[in-house]
Design an enzyme around this catalytic site. Structure first.
Site, PDB file in Angstrom:
ATOM      1  N   THR A 192       0.830  -1.214   0.000  1.00 43.68           N
ATOM      2  CA  THR A 192       0.000   0.000   0.000  1.00 43.68           C
ATOM      3  C   THR A 192       0.861   1.260   0.000  1.00 43.68           C
ATOM      4  O   THR A 192       0.569   2.228  -0.718  1.00 43.68           O
ATOM      5  CB  THR A 192      -0.899   0.010   1.260  1.00 43.68           C
ATOM      6  OG1 THR A 192      -1.612  -1.216   1.312  1.00 43.68           O
ATOM      7  CG2 THR A 192      -1.861   1.175   1.243  1.00 43.68           C
ATOM      8  N   THR A 218       0.470  -3.386   9.326  1.00 45.11           N
ATOM      9  CA  THR A 218       0.957  -4.732   9.045  1.00 45.11           C
ATOM     10  C   THR A 218       0.858  -5.548  10.306  1.00 45.11           C
ATOM     11  O   THR A 218       1.510  -5.233  11.303  1.00 45.11           O
ATOM     12  CB  THR A 218       2.420  -4.766   8.569  1.00 45.11           C
ATOM     13  OG1 THR A 218       2.971  -6.035   8.915  1.00 45.11           O
ATOM     14  CG2 THR A 218       3.293  -3.718   9.224  1.00 45.11           C
ATOM     15  N   ASP A 220       1.934  -8.429  10.592  1.00 47.84           N
ATOM     16  CA  ASP A 220       3.175  -9.214  10.692  1.00 47.84           C
ATOM     17  C   ASP A 220       4.328  -8.423  11.324  1.00 47.84           C
ATOM     18  O   ASP A 220       5.379  -8.980  11.592  1.00 47.84           O
ATOM     19  CB  ASP A 220       3.634  -9.672   9.297  1.00 47.84           C
ATOM     20  CG  ASP A 220       2.643 -10.600   8.624  1.00 47.84           C
ATOM     21  OD1 ASP A 220       1.694 -11.031   9.300  1.00 47.84           O
ATOM     22  OD2 ASP A 220       2.812 -10.890   7.430  1.00 47.84           O
TER      23      ASP A 220
END
Ligand SMILES: Nc1ncnc2c1ncn2[C@@H]1O[C@H](COP(=O)(O)OP(=O)(O)O)[C@@H](O)[C@H]1O
Ligand SMILES: O=P(O)(O)OC[C@H]1O[C@](O)(COP(=O)(O)O)[C@@H](O)[C@@H]1O
Ligand SMILES: [Mg+2]
Length: 491
Positions: A192, A218, A220
């Site tokens: 993005t 995110t 992650d």
């Protein structure tokens, strides 16, 4: 798919090696831009705050562990409200878009952008873009008012919808221009933010008075530079429920094994932190640390040992771990991300096959994949506060005329980071770092590394501080690369 970004970073240097990796400002390409006093001056809640406005020269160092003769190094512009703003309240026409995978906290960020624009700056025209980047040109917009978004932080997901793929810079900027939008808030991960950089460049090429502000998302935690990403804390907390369930199942069976797959395409932060938090995990496998199954020092030998010692065990595996051991499919999702094989299922099958000959006391293996249950929950209290600060920082920066930036926490301070620093690399667990060593010593699992591999990893990390016994007096001038493990090697 969009072209490569030509984002040019503004760099300002100072004494003693001071470097400010600055973000663009509308005045870089629009001369004689009018400014207005910040409306927060007359806001009763803020007018009493001592030094509420951020000094123009404030910056935040990227590296805070220094030696007496260290250079001052890289800094980022400190986020926060400025004395002067570049938009009159009635002039603001903002939009918000969420892209990529779900992450706890997306709704909180949306809510706080809408609330901050209205309650702090009196800006009431805010549009939601429906369903990610393609929503700019393929769907209708959603009007966002403080009332409409008041309770959304209690819900998971994103009220705006999200998607992968569909980034078309020209069509997106055409839509921004046609609708008269002048502040674009883009919430999403590395993909993005790459898209956001292209949008910013096209807007600048067209000379538009439109700011582009990114908010990094995110689950992650794989975005570099920032301390951590929103939703990560929530994900680690929620992962505990899956690990607990795996532990209960494993403990209740003879030779019980619980396998839990957690998110982490390229970075094993969720797996590492969930393991450290839980203490019930006997083995944590992450993409950064290669492992093998058979032979001496292999995973199967370790499982055998743990079952003999304890009668049960729990394995946590990040989704990107051990992919090199599986047959690659070479498929991609709509955004161009490599589609991974289900390593949790694969490892469960391998373990079952290995122990299938054990007829006397067979194993009982339960595999849990909580990915979408974790992603879909609302953010916890800590992430809610963090999302609020990120959103407010983005709004302050946009109102002040900064553009082409991502707002992010660096060493506990809110900053504006140039897009290219966010997209140029990935944050990874450093397995020669202390945090991974803490994990290994808490689980007692093998490192799966021989001396040769350790040497190679150390070489990749660059020079390290010598142990006192080695040097006799420390090692002046050498770099200490150890951190708390939450930052990658570039940070
Ligand atoms: N290199 C790129 N250039 C432009 N847009 C991109 C790029 N990579 C991804 N995108 C767009 O960003 C959006 C989200 O990307 P994705 O990789 O799915 O999630 P994330 O942003 O969480 O990494 C998608 O709409 C995708 O088309
Ligand atoms: O099934 P999906 O939607 O493609 O998402 C799966 C991926 O989403 C994630 O949760 C996060 O990915 P993004 O940061 O790209 O959104 C990954 O951990 C996981 O591999
Ligand atoms: Mg991504």
């Amino acid at each position: 798919m969009a072209s490569m970004s030509n984002y040019q970073m503004k760099v300002i240097t100072g004494d003693s090696g001071y470097v400010l990796q600055d973000v663009p400002h509308l005045t870089d390409y629009i001369p004689n831009l009018p400014t207005y006093p910040n409306p927060l001056r007359s806001n009763p809640a803020y007018s009493v705050v001592k030094q509420y406005f951020v000094d123009m020269d404030d910056s935040v160092p990227q590296k805070i562990v220094v030696h007496k003769d260290s250079q001052r190094g890289v800094h980022f512009r400190r986020a926060g409200p400025r004395q002067k703003v570049c938009f009159a309240p009635e002039e603001v026409h903002a939009c918000i878009v969420t892209c990529g995978g779900l992450c706890p906290g997306l709704n909180t960020v949306i809510r706080e952008i809408v609330h901050s624009l209205d309650y702090m700056y009196g800006a009431t025209r805010v549009l939601g873009i429906d369903g990610g980047y393609r929503g700019f040109f393929a769907k209708n917009t959603i009007p966002l008012t403080p009332k409409a978004v008041d309770h959304i932080h209690k819900r998971g997901g994103t009220i705006l919808g999200t998607s992968r793929g569909g980034h078309d810079t020209m069509k997106i900027v055409d839509s921004i221009q046609d609708r008269g939008i002048n502040q674009v808030y883009i919430i999403g991960g590395d993909g993005t933010q790459k898209g956001a950089a292209l949008i910013y460049e096209e807007i600048r090429r067209r000379g538009l008075k439109v700011v582009v502000a990114g908010i990094p998302k995110t689950i992650d935690n794989d975005i570099p530079v920032i301390d951590r990403s929103f939703g990560f804390d929530t994900a680690v907390e929620e992962a505990q429920r899956a690990i607990n369930a795996a532990h209960v199942e494993a403990e209740s069976a003879e030779n019980g094994i619980g396998v839990v797959k957690l998110m982490g395409r390229y970075s094993g932060f969720i797996a590492m932190y969930a393991t450290l938090a839980s203490r019930d995990v006997d083995c944590c496998l992450i993409p950064e640390s290669p492992f093998y199954l058979d032979g001496e020092g292999g995973l199967l030998e370790y499982i055998d040992k743990r079952l003999k010692e304890n009668g049960h065990m729990v394995i946590v595996i990040a989704e990107g771990a051990g992919q090199e051991l599986l047959t690659a499919k070479n498929e991609q999702d709509a955004s161009g991300n490599k589609l991974l094989q289900d390593v949790g299922l694969w490892i469960s099958q391998q373990i079952k096959e290995h122990f299938s000959k054990r007829t006397k006391s067979p194993i009982t293996l339960k595999y849990i994949d909580p990915t979408y249950m974790i992603r879909a929950i609302p953010s916890n209290a800590a992430d809610n506060v963090y999302c609020t600060l990120l959103a407010q920082s983005a709004v302050h920066g946009a109102m002040a005329g900064y553009t082409g930036f991502t707002s992010g926490l660096v060493n506990g301070r809110q900053t504006y980071i140039p897009f290219n620093r966010i997209t140029e690399s990935q944050n990874k667990v450093v397995i020669t770092d202390r945090m991974w060593a803490r994990l290994l010593s808490s689980t007692n699992q093998p490192s799966f590394l021989g001396p040769k591999e350790i040497d190679e990893f150390k070489k990749e990390q660059g020079p390290q501080t010598q142990l006192l016994e080695d040097s006799g007096k420390g090692a002046p001038g050498k770099t200490d690369t150890s951190t708390n493990g939450i930052k990658g090697k570039n940070t």
